[in-house]
Design a protein around this motif. Structure first.
Motif, mmCIF file in Angstrom:
data_model
loop_
_atom_site.group_PDB
_atom_site.id
_atom_site.type_symbol
_atom_site.label_atom_id
_atom_site.label_comp_id
_atom_site.label_asym_id
_atom_site.label_seq_id
_atom_site.Cartn_x
_atom_site.Cartn_y
_atom_site.Cartn_z
ATOM 1 N N ARG A 1 11.303 -24.593 6.158
ATOM 2 C CA ARG A 1 10.814 -25.084 7.440
ATOM 3 C C ARG A 1 11.077 -24.027 8.487
ATOM 4 N NH1 ARG A 1 12.691 -30.965 9.096
ATOM 5 N NH2 ARG A 1 11.179 -30.444 10.709
ATOM 6 N N PRO A 2 10.163 -23.835 9.417
ATOM 7 C CA PRO A 2 10.396 -22.843 10.462
ATOM 8 C C PRO A 2 11.444 -23.330 11.455
ATOM 9 C CG PRO A 2 8.363 -24.050 10.888
ATOM 10 C CD PRO A 2 8.849 -24.501 9.544
ATOM 11 N N TRP A 3 12.140 -22.384 12.039
ATOM 12 C CA TRP A 3 13.100 -22.722 13.084
ATOM 13 C C TRP A 3 12.325 -23.112 14.340
ATOM 14 C CZ3 TRP A 3 18.555 -22.248 12.784
ATOM 15 C CH2 TRP A 3 19.024 -21.753 11.573
ATOM 16 N N ASN A 4 12.570 -24.309 14.858
ATOM 17 C CA ASN A 4 11.921 -24.675 16.114
ATOM 18 C C ASN A 4 12.879 -24.447 17.277
ATOM 19 O OD1 ASN A 4 13.734 -26.799 16.167
ATOM 20 N ND2 ASN A 4 12.239 -28.349 15.580
ATOM 21 N N VAL B 1 16.354 -26.462 17.358
ATOM 22 C CA VAL B 1 17.412 -25.982 16.471
ATOM 23 C C VAL B 1 17.989 -24.674 16.992
ATOM 24 C CG1 VAL B 1 17.958 -25.271 14.116
ATOM 25 C CG2 VAL B 1 16.355 -27.144 14.503
ATOM 26 N N VAL B 2 17.128 -23.783 17.482
ATOM 27 C CA VAL B 2 17.603 -22.509 18.022
ATOM 28 C C VAL B 2 18.483 -22.731 19.243
ATOM 29 C CG1 VAL B 2 16.878 -20.354 19.109
ATOM 30 C CG2 VAL B 2 15.622 -21.221 17.132
ATOM 31 N N LEU B 3 18.082 -23.668 20.120
ATOM 32 C CA LEU B 3 18.888 -23.969 21.308
ATOM 33 C C LEU B 3 20.270 -24.477 20.919
ATOM 34 C CD1 LEU B 3 19.214 -24.356 24.356
ATOM 35 C CD2 LEU B 3 18.155 -26.622 24.110
ATOM 36 N N VAL B 4 20.326 -25.341 19.928
ATOM 37 C CA VAL B 4 21.620 -25.856 19.478
ATOM 38 C C VAL B 4 22.496 -24.728 18.944
ATOM 39 C CG1 VAL B 4 22.754 -27.284 17.734
ATOM 40 C CG2 VAL B 4 20.819 -28.199 19.007
ATOM 41 N N GLN B 5 21.915 -23.794 18.176
ATOM 42 C CA GLN B 5 22.702 -22.684 17.621
ATOM 43 C C GLN B 5 23.240 -21.792 18.736
ATOM 44 O OE1 GLN B 5 23.378 -23.037 14.382
ATOM 45 N NE2 GLN B 5 22.027 -24.795 14.655
ATOM 46 N N THR C 1 29.529 -30.509 12.398
ATOM 47 C CA THR C 1 28.306 -31.192 12.837
ATOM 48 C C THR C 1 27.110 -30.242 12.844
ATOM 49 O OG1 THR C 1 28.974 -30.780 15.143
ATOM 50 C CG2 THR C 1 29.468 -32.935 14.223
ATOM 51 N N ASP C 2 27.350 -28.976 13.166
ATOM 52 C CA ASP C 2 26.245 -28.012 13.144
ATOM 53 C C ASP C 2 25.774 -27.769 11.718
ATOM 54 O OD1 ASP C 2 24.487 -26.206 14.560
ATOM 55 O OD2 ASP C 2 25.644 -24.576 13.678
ATOM 56 N N LEU C 3 26.704 -27.687 10.771
ATOM 57 C CA LEU C 3 26.313 -27.546 9.368
ATOM 58 C C LEU C 3 25.515 -28.761 8.894
ATOM 59 C CD1 LEU C 3 29.590 -26.068 7.805
ATOM 60 C CD2 LEU C 3 27.431 -24.866 8.235
ATOM 61 N N ALA C 4 25.956 -29.957 9.291
ATOM 62 C CA ALA C 4 25.228 -31.171 8.910
ATOM 63 C C ALA C 4 23.842 -31.192 9.537
ATOM 64 C CB ALA C 4 26.025 -32.405 9.326
ATOM 65 N N LEU C 5 23.745 -30.733 10.793
ATOM 66 C CA LEU C 5 22.445 -30.711 11.471
ATOM 67 C C LEU C 5 21.491 -29.748 10.771
ATOM 68 C CD1 LEU C 5 21.784 -30.719 15.242
ATOM 69 C CD2 LEU C 5 20.804 -28.866 13.892
ATOM 70 N N ILE C 6 21.972 -28.556 10.421
ATOM 71 C CA ILE C 6 21.120 -27.576 9.742
ATOM 72 C C ILE C 6 20.687 -28.095 8.378
ATOM 73 C CG2 ILE C 6 21.075 -25.269 8.728
ATOM 74 C CD1 ILE C 6 22.892 -24.341 10.980
ATOM 75 N N GLY C 7 21.642 -28.687 7.640
ATOM 76 C CA GLY C 7 21.306 -29.229 6.328
ATOM 77 C C GLY C 7 20.299 -30.358 6.405
#
Length: 328
Positions: free
Chosen positions: A17-20, A23-27, A73-79
């Motif tokens: 899936r492309p990075w939207n 997701v980039v803002l959260v990172q 939580t960031d790992l869970a969000l990415i997964g």
């Protein structure tokens, strides 16, 4: 449950899936958050004066809990976004740790409120109350109280699913540990109980602290600064407490519209996970004159020994008005 967690006996192929922009803002926000927190944790360990002060010890524990929770939580969000299936056992462990850390931050903030209450409202007894033994007992009590709901959910989950479930792969989310409706109700009761107790404690301490601050202030400027700190701190705690109720709102929305559930979860993550934890460095780090002085040195002067702030840094300052702790 199988539909919501995408169970399988073998790992499914990774969906590309492309990075939207969300997701980039959260990172970006998580990266900035972790950098600031790590810098403050290093600053805490550099000075003995911070390591022996109850207020700074509790602040460092908050930074540690917030940073660990943000990583998980960031790992869970990415997964979840990329639909990455993971083995069940690591997922269960990670969800339990996240539930543990979620309650750890507000409980630590409540402990900080009580410490400030003793320091401001009972200054003559503060030294006798805030001892090494008391600090250790408070830290252990905070970790144990925050672990109770997480361990209850963990034991109910492990006793409710068959052993074959632990050999499956699934998309890791916190909802996967809610097997029965009554389990969700028990968790809600525990969270509501914590919510009420922490709210009462916070309300009592802040009323007392505000009254004491107003009575001790000699001018309106000092009183206004104290009130602004109280408002920021209360707002942070309110956001942390609201976070405890977010999973139940999200689960109700998920039954209505899945895309709406995704959007609500994203905004809840920004408002009630990221935002209150970004306030910790602002309230206890950047607004504290002693801590800010050391932090500024390691953030700027440590990279530029001949820079402007080097002559004002506590490692070089000889003026007691600049650094009353003599660099210790």
């Amino acid at each position: 449950m199988a539909q919501s967690t995408n169970l399988s006996n073998n790992p499914a192929p990774l969906l590309s899936r492309p990075w939207n922009e969300k997701v980039v803002l959260v990172q970006v926000l998580v990266g900035i958050f972790l950098y600031v927190n790590c810098l403050m944790i290093c600053t805490f360990f550099k000075k003995e004066a911070f390591r022996t002060d109850t207020r700074y010890i509790l602040f460092a524990q908050t930074l540690f809990m917030d940073s660990a929770l943000m990583v998980f939580t960031d790992l869970a969000l990415i997964g979840s976004y990329f639909q990455i299936p993971v083995p069940c056992i690591p997922c269960v462990i990670m969800c339990t740790i996240m539930a543990w850390l979620t309650l750890g931050t507000p409980l630590t903030l409540v402990a900080m409120c009580l410490e400030r209450y003793v320091a401001i409202c009972m200054p003559l007894r503060h030294a006798s109350i805030s001892t090494t033994r008391t600090r250790l007992l408070g830290l252990v009590l905070t970790w144990c109280l925050s672990a109770i709901p997480a361990l209850i959910v963990f034991f109910i989950f492990t006793s409710s699913v068959p052993l074959s479930f632990f050999s499956t792969y699934l998309i890791c989310t916190v909802e996967m540990m809610i097997v029965h409706n009554w389990q969700a109700q028990i968790k809600a009761v525990l969270y509501n109980l914590y919510f009420v107790i922490m709210s009462i404690t916070i309300g009592f301490t802040y009323v007392k602290i505000t009254a004491a601050a107003k009575g001790a202030s000699k001018n309106n400027k000092s009183a206004s600064k104290g009130l602004r700190t109280v408002v920021l701190h209360a707002f942070q705690l309110l956001l942390c407490l609201i976070q405890l109720l977010c999973p139940y709102i999200e689960m109700a929305i998920m039954k209505i519209d899945y895309m709406l559930f995704i959007n609500v979860r994203y905004y809840n993550f920004i408002m009630f996970v990221l935002a209150p934890r970004c306030l910790s460095p602002l309230i206890y780090g950047l607004r504290d004159a002693k801590f800010l002085l050391i932090l500024r040195y390691y953030a700027i002067c440590g990279l530029n020994k001949k820079g402007y702030c080097c002559k004002f840094c506590p490692l070089h300052a000889k003026n007691e008005k600049i650094w009353p702790l003599n660099g210790k």
